[in-house]
Motif scaffolding. Structure first.
Motif, PDB file in Angstrom:
ATOM      1  N   VAL A 173     -14.376  17.232  29.467  1.00 35.54           N
ATOM      2  CA  VAL A 173     -14.158  17.761  28.124  1.00 35.54           C
ATOM      3  C   VAL A 173     -15.469  17.627  27.357  1.00 35.54           C
ATOM      4  CG1 VAL A 173     -12.800  17.554  26.004  1.00 35.54           C
ATOM      5  CG2 VAL A 173     -11.744  17.023  28.216  1.00 35.54           C
ATOM      6  N   THR A 177     -19.728  17.881  18.768  1.00 35.63           N
ATOM      7  CA  THR A 177     -19.750  17.055  17.569  1.00 35.63           C
ATOM      8  C   THR A 177     -20.952  17.310  16.663  1.00 35.63           C
ATOM      9  OG1 THR A 177     -20.731  15.350  18.960  1.00 35.63           O
ATOM     10  CG2 THR A 177     -18.391  15.139  18.481  1.00 35.63           C
TER      11      THR A 177
ATOM     12  N   ARG B  17     -21.001  12.793  11.894  1.00 35.92           N
ATOM     13  CA  ARG B  17     -20.648  13.571  13.081  1.00 35.92           C
ATOM     14  C   ARG B  17     -20.321  12.698  14.295  1.00 35.92           C
ATOM     15  NH1 ARG B  17     -19.097  18.299  11.386  1.00 35.92           N
ATOM     16  NH2 ARG B  17     -19.022  18.823  13.581  1.00 35.92           N
ATOM     17  N   PRO B  19     -17.543  10.917  16.015  1.00 36.77           N
ATOM     18  CA  PRO B  19     -16.092  10.897  15.792  1.00 36.77           C
ATOM     19  C   PRO B  19     -15.502   9.495  15.863  1.00 36.77           C
ATOM     20  CG  PRO B  19     -16.627  11.987  17.877  1.00 36.77           C
ATOM     21  CD  PRO B  19     -17.918  11.636  17.222  1.00 36.77           C
ATOM     22  N   LEU B  53     -31.050  13.290  19.150  1.00 35.97           N
ATOM     23  CA  LEU B  53     -29.638  13.541  19.450  1.00 35.97           C
ATOM     24  C   LEU B  53     -29.440  13.462  20.964  1.00 35.97           C
ATOM     25  CD1 LEU B  53     -26.871  14.470  18.218  1.00 35.97           C
ATOM     26  CD2 LEU B  53     -27.623  16.831  18.614  1.00 35.97           C
ATOM     27  N   ARG B  55     -26.545  13.640  24.340  1.00 38.98           N
ATOM     28  CA  ARG B  55     -25.193  13.868  24.843  1.00 38.98           C
ATOM     29  C   ARG B  55     -24.793  12.623  25.613  1.00 38.98           C
ATOM     30  NH1 ARG B  55     -22.181  18.278  26.286  1.00 38.98           N
ATOM     31  NH2 ARG B  55     -22.363  17.986  28.508  1.00 38.98           N
ATOM     32  N   ARG B  57     -21.885  10.645  27.818  1.00 33.65           N
ATOM     33  CA  ARG B  57     -20.689  10.897  28.649  1.00 33.65           C
ATOM     34  C   ARG B  57     -19.862   9.618  28.754  1.00 33.65           C
ATOM     35  NH1 ARG B  57     -21.219  14.425  33.907  1.00 33.65           N
ATOM     36  NH2 ARG B  57     -21.194  15.948  32.208  1.00 33.65           N
ATOM     37  N   THR B  74     -13.809  13.016  32.241  1.00 38.42           N
ATOM     38  CA  THR B  74     -14.875  12.594  31.328  1.00 38.42           C
ATOM     39  C   THR B  74     -14.825  13.357  30.012  1.00 38.42           C
ATOM     40  OG1 THR B  74     -16.481  14.212  32.152  1.00 38.42           O
ATOM     41  CG2 THR B  74     -16.416  12.067  33.257  1.00 38.42           C
ATOM     42  N   LEU B  75     -15.480  12.774  29.033  1.00 38.22           N
ATOM     43  CA  LEU B  75     -15.681  13.424  27.749  1.00 38.22           C
ATOM     44  C   LEU B  75     -17.148  13.273  27.358  1.00 38.22           C
ATOM     45  CD1 LEU B  75     -13.753  13.991  24.724  1.00 38.22           C
ATOM     46  CD2 LEU B  75     -15.836  12.677  24.367  1.00 38.22           C
ATOM     47  N   ASP B  76     -17.779  14.389  27.049  1.00 39.42           N
ATOM     48  CA  ASP B  76     -19.168  14.373  26.575  1.00 39.42           C
ATOM     49  C   ASP B  76     -19.170  14.690  25.085  1.00 39.42           C
ATOM     50  OD1 ASP B  76     -19.545  14.283  29.311  1.00 39.42           O
ATOM     51  OD2 ASP B  76     -21.003  15.903  29.383  1.00 39.42           O
ATOM     52  N   ALA B  77     -19.969  13.945  24.323  1.00 46.01           N
ATOM     53  CA  ALA B  77     -20.107  14.230  22.897  1.00 46.01           C
ATOM     54  C   ALA B  77     -21.561  14.051  22.503  1.00 46.01           C
ATOM     55  CB  ALA B  77     -19.209  13.305  22.071  1.00 46.01           C
ATOM     56  N   GLU B  78     -21.959  14.762  21.438  1.00 45.27           N
ATOM     57  CA  GLU B  78     -23.326  14.618  20.924  1.00 45.27           C
ATOM     58  C   GLU B  78     -23.320  13.523  19.855  1.00 45.27           C
ATOM     59  OE1 GLU B  78     -24.079  18.631  19.425  1.00 45.27           O
ATOM     60  OE2 GLU B  78     -22.655  19.161  20.993  1.00 45.27           O
ATOM     61  N   TYR B  80     -25.924  10.972  17.506  1.00 42.14           N
ATOM     62  CA  TYR B  80     -27.288  10.694  17.023  1.00 42.14           C
ATOM     63  C   TYR B  80     -27.719   9.280  17.386  1.00 42.14           C
ATOM     64  CZ  TYR B  80     -27.899  15.054  14.600  1.00 42.14           C
ATOM     65  OH  TYR B  80     -28.069  16.383  14.332  1.00 42.14           O
TER      66      TYR B  80
END
Lengths: 218, 92
Positions: A173, A177, B17, B19, B53, B55, B57, B74-78, B80
């Motif tokens: 997923v 963000t 940003r 979460p 920034l 990414r 995982r 998995t979850l990837d998020a950006e 900072y």
């Protein structure tokens, strides 16, 4: 007589249309705070000569003209051209521009579905979506339900979209963000090897580029 | 920046940003994205310095523990850099 009501067993409710459905209320309630704010800023920008009404209309037209067909063309090119696919996976924005799509400052990452991996895109914080390439997101993409469930139980969400993935496939997923936007590069359907690039593009659905669907079968 | 990172458990008000559901969670850096204007200032029209920034995982087990639907997904998020700390400095 068809319109002689005496012997009819159907009936009309007050406020219902002749076909028996409720009339939709007019949407002419008072403006919200933010609607007034938008109108005030737009009118100020026009009064001060920063923008013309024609420029605003033109920009809305440009936004409405973007559609999933743009992304489908990019995906089809990646299926037929391995060198393009490599460029797409290393910098999807440059690869999209190379095909002539005016995507502005979009930072785009393409994530590839393989026999072992299925990718799913969401924006839990708001509604980030590669609009500059694919146009407006579907309404469900912006709902709290999709945004919260896609990161919590993606497989259950995918099942509801009709995608039943075996445990041998890893679900990845991607939560948009911050500054990146995402497009899924779906796997090319079996049996489509002899199709032209234009025919292949017709197989690529919007949902297959979000990860909630697969391309059409040829 | 260490490969294994933890999202800081900060709770500042405003346009953030990082979460909520990832705060305090440990993941690995998937790729470095370069520097972007900090949205925490940019959202208010303030001068916004560029911040690195990443990414990051996470496994679903990293995020949801025993409640994970499938632990190895998995979850990837950006995230900072100023929201990340080395995972091993505050190991619990």
């Amino acid at each position: 007589m068809p319109h002689d009501h005496h012997d009819h067993d159907h009936f009309h409710h007050e406020g219902m249309s002749p076909s028996g459905h409720p009339y939709r209320a007019d949407n002419d309630g008072p403006l919200t705070y933010w609607q007034r704010m938008e109108i005030a800023i737009r009118e100020l920008l026009i009064e001060k000569g920063q923008l013309t009404p024609a420029e605003i209309s033109g920009q809305i037209d440009a936004m409405d003209a973007r559609s999933p067909a743009n992304g489908a063309a990019v995906v089809a090119r990646a299926w037929v051209d391995p060198a393009f696919k490599a460029r797409l996976l290393s910098d999807a924005a440059s690869a999209s521009r190379e095909m002539g799509f005016d995507i502005g400052p979009l930072n785009l990452i393409a994530v590839e579905n393989t026999p072992q991996t299925h990718n799913l895109i969401v924006c839990t914080l708001c509604s980030c979506y590669p609009r500059n390439l694919l146009g407006l997101p579907p309404d469900w993409y912006k709902t709290r339900e999709y945004r919260s469930r896609a990161v919590r139980e993606p497989r259950a969400v995918l099942q509801e979209f009709g995608l039943d993935l075996p445990d041998t496939v890893t679900v990845r997923v991607h939560d948009s963000t911050a500054d990146m936007r995402y497009i899924v590069l779906p796997a090319q359907p079996e049996g489509s090897e002899d199709m032209t690039e234009a025919e292949l593009a017709d197989l690529v659905t919007r949902d297959s580029m979000i990860g909630t669907g697969l391309p059409r079968q040829p | 920046m260490a490969e294994r990172v933890r999202v800081k458990t900060l709770m500042p008000p405003g346009h953030v940003r990082a979460p909520w559901y990832l705060r305090g969670k440990v993941g690995v850096i998937e790729r470095r994205l370069g520097a972007f204007h900090n949205p925490e200032q940019l959202a208010y029209g303030l001068p916004a310095a560029k911040k690195p920034l990443y990414r990051v995982r996470f496994t679903m087990a990293d995020i949801w523990g025993n409640e994970a639907e499938n632990p190895s997904d998995t979850l990837d998020a950006e995230i900072y850099a100023h929201w990340l700390e080395e995972a091993d400095t505050h190991a619990t």
